[in-house]
Design a protein around this motif. Structure first.
Motif, PDB file in Angstrom:
ATOM      1  N   GLY A 203      63.938  22.910  61.682  1.00 51.87           N
ATOM      2  CA  GLY A 203      65.158  23.556  61.192  1.00 51.87           C
ATOM      3  C   GLY A 203      65.047  25.066  61.209  1.00 51.87           C
ATOM      4  N   ILE A 204      63.898  25.603  60.793  1.00 47.92           N
ATOM      5  CA  ILE A 204      63.673  27.056  60.800  1.00 47.92           C
ATOM      6  C   ILE A 204      63.751  27.593  62.231  1.00 47.92           C
ATOM      7  CG2 ILE A 204      61.963  28.863  60.365  1.00 47.92           C
ATOM      8  CD1 ILE A 204      60.907  27.097  58.060  1.00 47.92           C
ATOM      9  N   THR A 205      63.133  26.867  63.161  1.00 47.93           N
ATOM     10  CA  THR A 205      63.126  27.294  64.567  1.00 47.93           C
ATOM     11  C   THR A 205      64.537  27.295  65.146  1.00 47.93           C
ATOM     12  OG1 THR A 205      60.946  26.279  64.803  1.00 47.93           O
ATOM     13  CG2 THR A 205      62.093  26.888  66.825  1.00 47.93           C
ATOM     14  N   LEU A 206      65.292  26.251  64.861  1.00 42.48           N
ATOM     15  CA  LEU A 206      66.653  26.148  65.389  1.00 42.48           C
ATOM     16  C   LEU A 206      67.535  27.279  64.866  1.00 42.48           C
ATOM     17  CD1 LEU A 206      68.771  24.592  67.003  1.00 42.48           C
ATOM     18  CD2 LEU A 206      69.179  23.167  64.977  1.00 42.48           C
ATOM     19  N   VAL A 207      67.465  27.545  63.569  1.00 37.93           N
ATOM     20  CA  VAL A 207      68.266  28.626  62.981  1.00 37.93           C
ATOM     21  C   VAL A 207      67.855  29.976  63.577  1.00 37.93           C
ATOM     22  CG1 VAL A 207      68.776  29.878  60.854  1.00 37.93           C
ATOM     23  CG2 VAL A 207      68.751  27.381  60.849  1.00 37.93           C
ATOM     24  N   SER A 208      66.551  30.198  63.694  1.00 37.33           N
ATOM     25  CA  SER A 208      66.059  31.457  64.274  1.00 37.33           C
ATOM     26  C   SER A 208      66.566  31.643  65.692  1.00 37.33           C
ATOM     27  CB  SER A 208      64.526  31.479  64.262  1.00 37.33           C
ATOM     28  OG  SER A 208      64.028  31.333  62.960  1.00 37.33           O
ATOM     29  N   TYR A 209      66.484  30.585  66.482  1.00 40.00           N
ATOM     30  CA  TYR A 209      66.919  30.656  67.882  1.00 40.00           C
ATOM     31  C   TYR A 209      68.412  30.973  67.977  1.00 40.00           C
ATOM     32  CZ  TYR A 209      68.072  29.150  72.623  1.00 40.00           C
ATOM     33  OH  TYR A 209      68.544  29.106  73.908  1.00 40.00           O
ATOM     34  N   LEU A 210      69.232  30.266  67.192  1.00 44.21           N
ATOM     35  CA  LEU A 210      70.682  30.466  67.261  1.00 44.21           C
ATOM     36  C   LEU A 210      71.074  31.870  66.799  1.00 44.21           C
ATOM     37  CD1 LEU A 210      71.929  26.985  65.959  1.00 44.21           C
ATOM     38  CD2 LEU A 210      71.833  27.812  68.325  1.00 44.21           C
ATOM     39  N   LEU A 211      70.421  32.372  65.752  1.00 39.84           N
ATOM     40  CA  LEU A 211      70.732  33.719  65.279  1.00 39.84           C
ATOM     41  C   LEU A 211      70.317  34.785  66.295  1.00 39.84           C
ATOM     42  CD1 LEU A 211      69.734  33.454  61.490  1.00 39.84           C
ATOM     43  CD2 LEU A 211      72.046  33.597  62.454  1.00 39.84           C
ATOM     44  N   LEU A 212      69.133  34.615  66.855  1.00 38.94           N
ATOM     45  CA  LEU A 212      68.669  35.579  67.857  1.00 38.94           C
ATOM     46  C   LEU A 212      69.539  35.550  69.116  1.00 38.94           C
ATOM     47  CD1 LEU A 212      64.816  35.054  67.504  1.00 38.94           C
ATOM     48  CD2 LEU A 212      66.064  37.161  67.004  1.00 38.94           C
ATOM     49  N   LYS A 213      69.937  34.352  69.510  1.00 43.76           N
ATOM     50  CA  LYS A 213      70.788  34.237  70.692  1.00 43.76           C
ATOM     51  C   LYS A 213      72.148  34.884  70.457  1.00 43.76           C
ATOM     52  CE  LYS A 213      72.327  30.845  74.103  1.00 43.76           C
ATOM     53  NZ  LYS A 213      72.410  29.415  74.466  1.00 43.76           N
ATOM     54  N   ARG A 214      72.604  34.827  69.205  1.00 42.59           N
ATOM     55  CA  ARG A 214      73.920  35.389  68.860  1.00 42.59           C
ATOM     56  C   ARG A 214      73.868  36.902  68.676  1.00 42.59           C
ATOM     57  NH1 ARG A 214      77.917  37.590  68.109  1.00 42.59           N
ATOM     58  NH2 ARG A 214      79.776  36.999  66.945  1.00 42.59           N
ATOM     59  N   PHE A 215      72.809  37.401  68.035  1.00 40.30           N
ATOM     60  CA  PHE A 215      72.790  38.814  67.661  1.00 40.30           C
ATOM     61  C   PHE A 215      71.737  39.656  68.395  1.00 40.30           C
ATOM     62  CE2 PHE A 215      74.394  36.532  63.867  1.00 40.30           C
ATOM     63  CZ  PHE A 215      75.639  37.126  63.774  1.00 40.30           C
ATOM     64  N   ALA A 216      70.903  39.019  69.204  1.00 38.06           N
ATOM     65  CA  ALA A 216      69.862  39.785  69.908  1.00 38.06           C
ATOM     66  C   ALA A 216      69.886  39.477  71.400  1.00 38.06           C
ATOM     67  CB  ALA A 216      68.490  39.472  69.311  1.00 38.06           C
ATOM     68  N   LYS A 217      71.063  39.575  71.979  1.00 43.80           N
ATOM     69  CA  LYS A 217      71.201  39.282  73.402  1.00 43.80           C
ATOM     70  C   LYS A 217      70.384  40.283  74.222  1.00 43.80           C
ATOM     71  CE  LYS A 217      75.794  37.219  72.985  1.00 43.80           C
ATOM     72  NZ  LYS A 217      77.219  37.293  73.368  1.00 43.80           N
ATOM     73  N   GLY A 218      69.772  39.771  75.264  1.00 45.98           N
ATOM     74  CA  GLY A 218      68.957  40.616  76.125  1.00 45.98           C
ATOM     75  C   GLY A 218      67.493  40.602  75.766  1.00 45.98           C
ATOM     76  N   LEU A 219      67.156  40.105  74.576  1.00 50.76           N
ATOM     77  CA  LEU A 219      65.758  40.005  74.167  1.00 50.76           C
ATOM     78  C   LEU A 219      65.210  38.615  74.505  1.00 50.76           C
ATOM     79  CD1 LEU A 219      65.891  41.784  70.674  1.00 50.76           C
ATOM     80  CD2 LEU A 219      65.134  42.732  72.867  1.00 50.76           C
ATOM     81  N   PRO A 220      63.877  38.475  74.621  1.00 53.10           N
ATOM     82  CA  PRO A 220      63.273  37.160  74.920  1.00 53.10           C
ATOM     83  C   PRO A 220      63.428  36.204  73.733  1.00 53.10           C
ATOM     84  CG  PRO A 220      61.569  38.788  74.512  1.00 53.10           C
ATOM     85  CD  PRO A 220      62.858  39.548  74.557  1.00 53.10           C
ATOM     86  N   THR A 221      64.531  35.489  73.688  1.00 50.83           N
ATOM     87  CA  THR A 221      64.899  34.677  72.533  1.00 50.83           C
ATOM     88  C   THR A 221      63.858  33.621  72.195  1.00 50.83           C
ATOM     89  OG1 THR A 221      67.190  34.982  73.203  1.00 50.83           O
ATOM     90  CG2 THR A 221      66.769  33.320  71.534  1.00 50.83           C
ATOM     91  N   ILE A 222      63.352  32.916  73.202  1.00 52.51           N
ATOM     92  CA  ILE A 222      62.400  31.830  72.957  1.00 52.51           C
ATOM     93  C   ILE A 222      61.118  32.368  72.327  1.00 52.51           C
ATOM     94  CG2 ILE A 222      60.957  30.090  74.062  1.00 52.51           C
ATOM     95  CD1 ILE A 222      63.160  29.616  76.070  1.00 52.51           C
ATOM     96  N   ALA A 223      60.582  33.453  72.897  1.00 53.18           N
ATOM     97  CA  ALA A 223      59.347  34.023  72.368  1.00 53.18           C
ATOM     98  C   ALA A 223      59.544  34.528  70.941  1.00 53.18           C
ATOM     99  CB  ALA A 223      58.864  35.152  73.275  1.00 53.18           C
TER     100      ALA A 223
END
Length: 597
Positions: A203-223
């Motif tokens: 759950g923590i990983t999923l939330v982190s991924y979705l937030l980063l994908k939404r607000f940190a475009k252009g950064l290595p989201t998976i890493a």
């Protein structure tokens, strides 16, 4: 000037054999400079940041230790470009080959330990198949494998990826299975033992991924998602959160793995190795052609196949896994605009340095976090638009897709892709092997008119011009002969003119068929004339003896300067044979409107 424009124009010849270059990167190095190096280094850094977590994820998909993915990525990105044709393709582990490895070892009943021991031999066989295939020019077979096969395989593989990682997300230790159906059954049976800590981490990983994908475009989201999750788990560990962790990597003990050979093991894994090589060839050729078309580069698929063979050989010796072209990393490399294929070499070098500096830090990553990201990757592989296209375009595409997809759910994936490829080739041959002819005449106003079947029965043309179009090879020979014999049986027919301007792929079987047709027509009081023959068809006709049987007087070659002159001369010859100045002429052409599927 980039590699595609400048390197191609060099006048220096490279070492080559059988039409393949043995050191094409030499052309790059001869024209290399600091500006190109900076451009390649920028692209390499972008790709390496994605490569590290992706490689670990692909190893997890294959049921192997995470280090095998990183070993593979670093070795293949350095060795592949030495022989590569494309400056954009990034070699290494991929979703497709990872899930194929999993399927192969599961279908053989190998445990993870047995799979790791057998892996070097399997990779060595893959490397041999690819290298021999490159020199035998087999990459051309990809044009006969429809995209429906790849779409069906990838969709089925996505389901297998998801179900195999769901057990890790739930913290389950259930038996592994070779197919989606079996894996689903095992997962369902073990749901009662779900681990809460694993679910919290997911759950923590999923939330982190979705937030980063939404607000940190252009950064290595998976890493970044893995880093965030690792930090949160470290903070919560004193409060009782104890998920299962990955093992750290000691790069200083990087193994040199020499394949062990036993005949029984060889026979067991040879089929799987061929399936991995075949799939890697399909995947890489599709990516290479797409990127080359967008960049305006030229691509030699057999050269690319040779580079994969070399990279796979390096991976087999260096503790890696199966090599293919990675779509996501290749697309990122393409968008990063590298100057040459040296960007791949730089990327591999960065991976090795990172492995030595941070390899032990992998032990801080929860296994469920990586499994969650793998599931997200698996979901992204399911392309509803492509599936809809395959199901609605033609009956052939729908059949091939469904056979491959359903086969991939209930059978091992190597069996499914063979099945899909066989259906794809079979339908192609069936369509190519069923030429249909229709009779074209003229109405009173001089317009072309297709004559009805019942009229054809009573129509007795004296001269028939038959347009032979498309593939005239062994699979179409029997149908072609039957149709032409039926035409030759018209009692008033005197001449058959085969207009072969658009005919291709004449082989010995088809040549023999045309010889039978010539003899049959003459037995019925008719004669055969061919026109518009290209040099490659003439060679087959001459070597088979068909040209001698037809006779030079009845043989008219294609003229690029005047494409219709051969048919005009054939009509003159027909009038000479019949001894009349006027004759009824009927034109037969291929019926392109019918769906022969």
């Amino acid at each position: 000037m980039n590699e595609g424009a400048g390197i191609e124009s060099t006048q220096k010849k490279s070492l080559s054999w059988k039409g393949l270059e043995l050191f094409p990167i030499g052309k790059v190095l001869r024209q290399y400079n600091l500006r190109k190096a900076k451009q390649d280094a920028r692209a390499a850094m972008n790709v390496a940041l994605l490569d590290i977590p992706q490689s670990m994820a692909y190893a997890l998909i294959a049921g192997l230790p995470v280090q095998t993915g990183i070993f593979c990525a670093s070795l293949s990105t350095i060795t592949g470009p030495v022989l590569a044709s494309s400056r954009f393709i990034m070699l290494g582990p991929s979703n497709a080959t990872a899930v194929m490895l999993l399927s192969v070892f599961l279908s053989l009943g190998y445990s993870p330990g047995q799979a790791l021991i057998a892996l070097p031999l399997l990779l060595l066989l893959v490397a041999i198949f690819m290298t021999v295939g490159a020199f035998c020019k087999v990459a051309g077979i990809t044009q006969y494998i429809s995209k429906a096969v790849i779409c069906g395989y990838i969709t089925a593989a996505a389901f297998l990826i998801i179900i195999n990682q769901l057990k890790t997300v739930c913290g389950l230790h259930v038996p592994r299975a070779a197919t989606f159906v079996e894996s689903l059954g095992n997962f369902s049976a073990g749901l009662g033992k779900t681990d809460t800590d694993a679910l919290i981490v997911s759950g923590i990983t999923l939330v982190s991924y979705l937030l980063l994908k939404r607000f940190a475009k252009g950064l290595p989201t998976i890493a970044l998602s893995l880093v965030v999750t690792a930090v949160v788990v470290y903070v919560l560990r004193p409060y009782g959160l104890e998920p299962e962790m990955l093992s750290g990597i000691n790069a200083s003990s990087w193994p040199l793995t020499l394949p062990t050979f036993q005949w029984k093991e060889f026979t067991e894994i040879a089929g799987g190795a061929l399936a991995v090589a075949f799939l890697a060839m399909l995947e890489s050729s599709s990516i290479a052609k797409s990127l080359a078309a967008q960049a305006g580069d030229r691509i030699d698929l057999n050269q690319q196949m040779l580079s994969m063979g070399a990279a796979t050989f390096a991976s087999s010796l260096g503790g890696g896994m199966a090599v293919s072209g990675s779509l996501t990393r290749s697309m990122l490399n393409f968008r990063s605009k590298p100057a040459t294929r040296m960007s791949s070499v730089f990327s591999g070098t960065i991976l090795i340095v990172a492995l030595f500096l941070f390899g032990d830090k992998i032990a801080y990553l929860p296994r469920a976090a990586l499994a969650t990201l793998v599931i997200l990757v698996g979901i992204s592989l399911i392309n509803p638009e492509q599936i809809r296209l395959m199901l609605k375009t033609t009956r052939n595409d729908a059949t091939v897709f469904l056979v491959t997809f359903v086969g991939g759910l209930i059978l091992p994936l190597d069996t499914a892709i063979y099945l899909g490829a066989a259906i794809s080739i079979g339908l192609f041959v069936r369509q190519a092997a069923r030429p249909e002819l229709r009779e074209i005449s003229f109405d009173e106003q001089g317009n072309l008119l297709e004559r009805a079947p019942e009229v054809q029965k009573h129509r007795r043309p004296e001269i028939a011009i038959v347009h032979v179009e498309g593939d005239l090879f062994f699979a179409s020979s029997d149908v072609f002969l039957d149709q032409m014999r039926h035409l030759a049986e018209h009692p008033d027919l005197r001449i058959i003119i085969l207009r072969m301007r658009n005919a291709r792929h004449l082989d010995a079987t088809a040549a023999s068929t045309m010889m039978e047709l010539t003899r049959f027509a003459r037995s019925k009081g008719s004669d055969l004339i061919v026109s518009g023959v290209h040099p490659e068809l003439e060679t087959v006709m001459r070597q088979s003896g068909l040209l001698d049987l037809i006779g030079e007087k009845n043989f008219f070659r294609y003229s690029p300067e005047n494409p219709t002159i051969s048919t005009r001369d054939a009509l003159k010859r027909a009038r000479e044979i019949t001894g009349v100045d006027s004759a009824d002429i009927t034109i037969y052409t291929a019926d392109k409107g019918k769906d022969h599927a």
